[in-house]
Every structure is written in structure tokens, then in C-alpha cells.
Design a protein around this motif. Sequence first.
Motif, PDB file in Angstrom:
ATOM      1  N   ASP A   8       0.837  -1.205   0.000  1.00 55.87           N
ATOM      2  CA  ASP A   8       0.000   0.000   0.000  1.00 55.87           C
ATOM      3  C   ASP A   8       0.869   1.251   0.000  1.00 55.87           C
ATOM      4  O   ASP A   8       0.618   2.190  -0.757  1.00 55.87           O
ATOM      5  CB  ASP A   8      -0.928   0.021   1.219  1.00 55.87           C
ATOM      6  CG  ASP A   8      -2.071  -0.973   1.129  1.00 55.87           C
ATOM      7  OD1 ASP A   8      -2.329  -1.517   0.035  1.00 55.87           O
ATOM      8  OD2 ASP A   8      -2.711  -1.199   2.184  1.00 55.87           O
ATOM      9  N   ILE A   9       1.890   1.268   0.842  1.00 54.72           N
ATOM     10  CA  ILE A   9       2.783   2.430   0.893  1.00 54.72           C
ATOM     11  C   ILE A   9       3.459   2.623  -0.461  1.00 54.72           C
ATOM     12  O   ILE A   9       3.540   3.753  -0.966  1.00 54.72           O
ATOM     13  CB  ILE A   9       3.809   2.294   2.033  1.00 54.72           C
ATOM     14  CG1 ILE A   9       3.102   2.405   3.395  1.00 54.72           C
ATOM     15  CG2 ILE A   9       4.910   3.350   1.903  1.00 54.72           C
ATOM     16  CD1 ILE A   9       3.975   2.067   4.592  1.00 54.72           C
ATOM     17  N   ALA A  10       3.926   1.548  -1.067  1.00 49.20           N
ATOM     18  CA  ALA A  10       4.561   1.647  -2.388  1.00 49.20           C
ATOM     19  C   ALA A  10       3.588   2.224  -3.405  1.00 49.20           C
ATOM     20  O   ALA A  10       3.965   3.062  -4.244  1.00 49.20           O
ATOM     21  CB  ALA A  10       5.075   0.281  -2.830  1.00 49.20           C
ATOM     22  N   ARG A  11       2.334   1.824  -3.347  1.00 51.09           N
ATOM     23  CA  ARG A  11       1.317   2.354  -4.267  1.00 51.09           C
ATOM     24  C   ARG A  11       1.039   3.840  -3.995  1.00 51.09           C
ATOM     25  O   ARG A  11       0.829   4.608  -4.926  1.00 51.09           O
ATOM     26  CB  ARG A  11       0.041   1.532  -4.183  1.00 51.09           C
ATOM     27  CG  ARG A  11       0.136   0.206  -4.929  1.00 51.09           C
ATOM     28  CD  ARG A  11      -1.210  -0.475  -5.081  1.00 51.09           C
ATOM     29  NE  ARG A  11      -1.700  -1.042  -3.844  1.00 51.09           N
ATOM     30  CZ  ARG A  11      -1.428  -2.275  -3.413  1.00 51.09           C
ATOM     31  NH1 ARG A  11      -0.653  -3.068  -4.120  1.00 51.09           N
ATOM     32  NH2 ARG A  11      -1.935  -2.713  -2.285  1.00 51.09           N
ATOM     33  N   THR A  43       8.057  17.304  -0.655  1.00 50.46           N
ATOM     34  CA  THR A  43       7.186  18.476  -0.500  1.00 50.46           C
ATOM     35  C   THR A  43       5.722  18.085  -0.677  1.00 50.46           C
ATOM     36  O   THR A  43       4.862  18.498   0.107  1.00 50.46           O
ATOM     37  CB  THR A  43       7.586  19.588  -1.492  1.00 50.46           C
ATOM     38  OG1 THR A  43       8.951  19.932  -1.254  1.00 50.46           O
ATOM     39  CG2 THR A  43       6.704  20.807  -1.318  1.00 50.46           C
ATOM     40  N   THR A  44       5.440  17.283  -1.685  1.00 52.85           N
ATOM     41  CA  THR A  44       4.069  16.808  -1.884  1.00 52.85           C
ATOM     42  C   THR A  44       3.603  16.009  -0.680  1.00 52.85           C
ATOM     43  O   THR A  44       2.482  16.163  -0.206  1.00 52.85           O
ATOM     44  CB  THR A  44       3.976  15.947  -3.163  1.00 52.85           C
ATOM     45  OG1 THR A  44       4.407  16.729  -4.274  1.00 52.85           O
ATOM     46  CG2 THR A  44       2.561  15.440  -3.395  1.00 52.85           C
ATOM     47  N   PHE A  45       4.483  15.158  -0.183  1.00 59.10           N
ATOM     48  CA  PHE A  45       4.160  14.326   0.980  1.00 59.10           C
ATOM     49  C   PHE A  45       3.762  15.184   2.172  1.00 59.10           C
ATOM     50  O   PHE A  45       2.758  14.922   2.835  1.00 59.10           O
ATOM     51  CB  PHE A  45       5.373  13.448   1.317  1.00 59.10           C
ATOM     52  CG  PHE A  45       5.207  12.589   2.538  1.00 59.10           C
ATOM     53  CD1 PHE A  45       4.400  11.471   2.508  1.00 59.10           C
ATOM     54  CD2 PHE A  45       5.876  12.896   3.715  1.00 59.10           C
ATOM     55  CE1 PHE A  45       4.255  10.657   3.632  1.00 59.10           C
ATOM     56  CE2 PHE A  45       5.747  12.094   4.834  1.00 59.10           C
ATOM     57  CZ  PHE A  45       4.927  10.978   4.788  1.00 59.10           C
ATOM     58  N   VAL A  46       4.524  16.217   2.453  1.00 61.20           N
ATOM     59  CA  VAL A  46       4.270  17.071   3.617  1.00 61.20           C
ATOM     60  C   VAL A  46       3.027  17.933   3.417  1.00 61.20           C
ATOM     61  O   VAL A  46       2.255  18.138   4.354  1.00 61.20           O
ATOM     62  CB  VAL A  46       5.504  17.961   3.908  1.00 61.20           C
ATOM     63  CG1 VAL A  46       5.204  18.987   4.979  1.00 61.20           C
ATOM     64  CG2 VAL A  46       6.677  17.098   4.324  1.00 61.20           C
ATOM     65  N   ARG A  79       1.438   6.716  -6.622  1.00 61.40           N
ATOM     66  CA  ARG A  79       0.271   7.553  -6.949  1.00 61.40           C
ATOM     67  C   ARG A  79       0.522   9.041  -6.712  1.00 61.40           C
ATOM     68  O   ARG A  79       0.212   9.875  -7.559  1.00 61.40           O
ATOM     69  CB  ARG A  79      -0.922   7.099  -6.107  1.00 61.40           C
ATOM     70  CG  ARG A  79      -2.159   7.939  -6.294  1.00 61.40           C
ATOM     71  CD  ARG A  79      -3.268   7.441  -5.416  1.00 61.40           C
ATOM     72  NE  ARG A  79      -4.424   8.305  -5.519  1.00 61.40           N
ATOM     73  CZ  ARG A  79      -5.520   8.150  -4.803  1.00 61.40           C
ATOM     74  NH1 ARG A  79      -5.615   7.155  -3.947  1.00 61.40           N
ATOM     75  NH2 ARG A  79      -6.512   8.975  -4.945  1.00 61.40           N
ATOM     76  N   PHE A  80       1.064   9.371  -5.547  1.00 66.93           N
ATOM     77  CA  PHE A  80       1.241  10.764  -5.170  1.00 66.93           C
ATOM     78  C   PHE A  80       2.585  11.330  -5.619  1.00 66.93           C
ATOM     79  O   PHE A  80       2.754  12.540  -5.700  1.00 66.93           O
ATOM     80  CB  PHE A  80       1.102  10.940  -3.658  1.00 66.93           C
ATOM     81  CG  PHE A  80      -0.291  10.738  -3.145  1.00 66.93           C
ATOM     82  CD1 PHE A  80      -1.221  11.772  -3.178  1.00 66.93           C
ATOM     83  CD2 PHE A  80      -0.684   9.527  -2.609  1.00 66.93           C
ATOM     84  CE1 PHE A  80      -2.505  11.605  -2.693  1.00 66.93           C
ATOM     85  CE2 PHE A  80      -1.970   9.343  -2.116  1.00 66.93           C
ATOM     86  CZ  PHE A  80      -2.886  10.380  -2.160  1.00 66.93           C
ATOM     87  N   ALA A 112      -2.145   8.585   5.048  1.00 66.78           N
ATOM     88  CA  ALA A 112      -2.224   7.210   4.538  1.00 66.78           C
ATOM     89  C   ALA A 112      -0.946   6.440   4.843  1.00 66.78           C
ATOM     90  O   ALA A 112      -0.997   5.304   5.333  1.00 66.78           O
ATOM     91  CB  ALA A 112      -2.493   7.234   3.027  1.00 66.78           C
ATOM     92  N   VAL A 113       0.196   7.059   4.585  1.00 66.76           N
ATOM     93  CA  VAL A 113       1.468   6.387   4.854  1.00 66.76           C
ATOM     94  C   VAL A 113       1.645   6.168   6.355  1.00 66.76           C
ATOM     95  O   VAL A 113       2.029   5.084   6.796  1.00 66.76           O
ATOM     96  CB  VAL A 113       2.648   7.191   4.262  1.00 66.76           C
ATOM     97  CG1 VAL A 113       3.982   6.629   4.739  1.00 66.76           C
ATOM     98  CG2 VAL A 113       2.581   7.188   2.736  1.00 66.76           C
ATOM     99  N   SER A 114       1.327   7.190   7.144  1.00 72.48           N
ATOM    100  CA  SER A 114       1.480   7.080   8.602  1.00 72.48           C
ATOM    101  C   SER A 114       0.630   5.953   9.166  1.00 72.48           C
ATOM    102  O   SER A 114       1.089   5.195  10.026  1.00 72.48           O
ATOM    103  CB  SER A 114       1.094   8.400   9.273  1.00 72.48           C
ATOM    104  OG  SER A 114       1.947   9.433   8.859  1.00 72.48           O
TER     105      SER A 114
END
Length: 119
Positions: free
Chosen positions: A18-21, A31-34, A25-26, A42-44
Amino acid sequence: MNNGDRQRLLHIHRYCQDIARFVERFGKDYTTFVEDRAYLSAVSMCVLQIGELANGLSDEFREETKDQMPWGMIRGMRNWIAHAYAEMDEAIIWETAINDIPRLLHFCDSLLETGEDNQ
């Protein structure tokens, strides 16, 4: 490995995928992650679930594989996310997702593909 450990590894594997997806996807961009709370959340949540599942692995399995996987750190990450969410360091979660989760995914792949059974 006993059946309970195998089942937990299957779930850990799914959360790693899921994290890899999510990264696919994102985007693999910090910067996008934050800035995207959905991405971060979702990752957390997946990292938290991985830690929870790791906590349920048998002591024997964790001991046998401790040179391959830092189970104590994985479990500690779960506790940190669960109990200090407002103080989370996004950079640590990002580094975990980008550097550590692929390693954990590979570890799970290798054990689950071979059907390794230590009993």
C-alpha cells in the motif's frame, strides 16, 4: 515460522505494498508528501499498522530474524505515531516510507515466496 507469524507477515506485506502504491500515486516528492495530508496520513497509518502487526509476531520469530529486520525500531515507530501524532516528524516518516519500507517488503517477499517454515 508458525502460522500466526505467517499471517502477520502477509498483512505487513500488504501494508508495505500500500505504501509503495501511495508513493507511486502521489509521487516520490517530499514536498508533496508534507503538503498533502491525505498522503501523509495514509502512509502514517500503514506504518502504524505495520508496527502493530510486528508487535504480534512471536518472540521466537523476532529473535530468529533480528539480524535481518529491526523489529524493536519498527514497534517503536508504531508507538511514536500512535502516541505523539501532533509532534510527528514528517521527514522521519518519509525516510521510513522511501528507505525502510522497500527493505521490509523485500524481507516479506523472500519469506513468503519460499514458504519458509522454521518449525
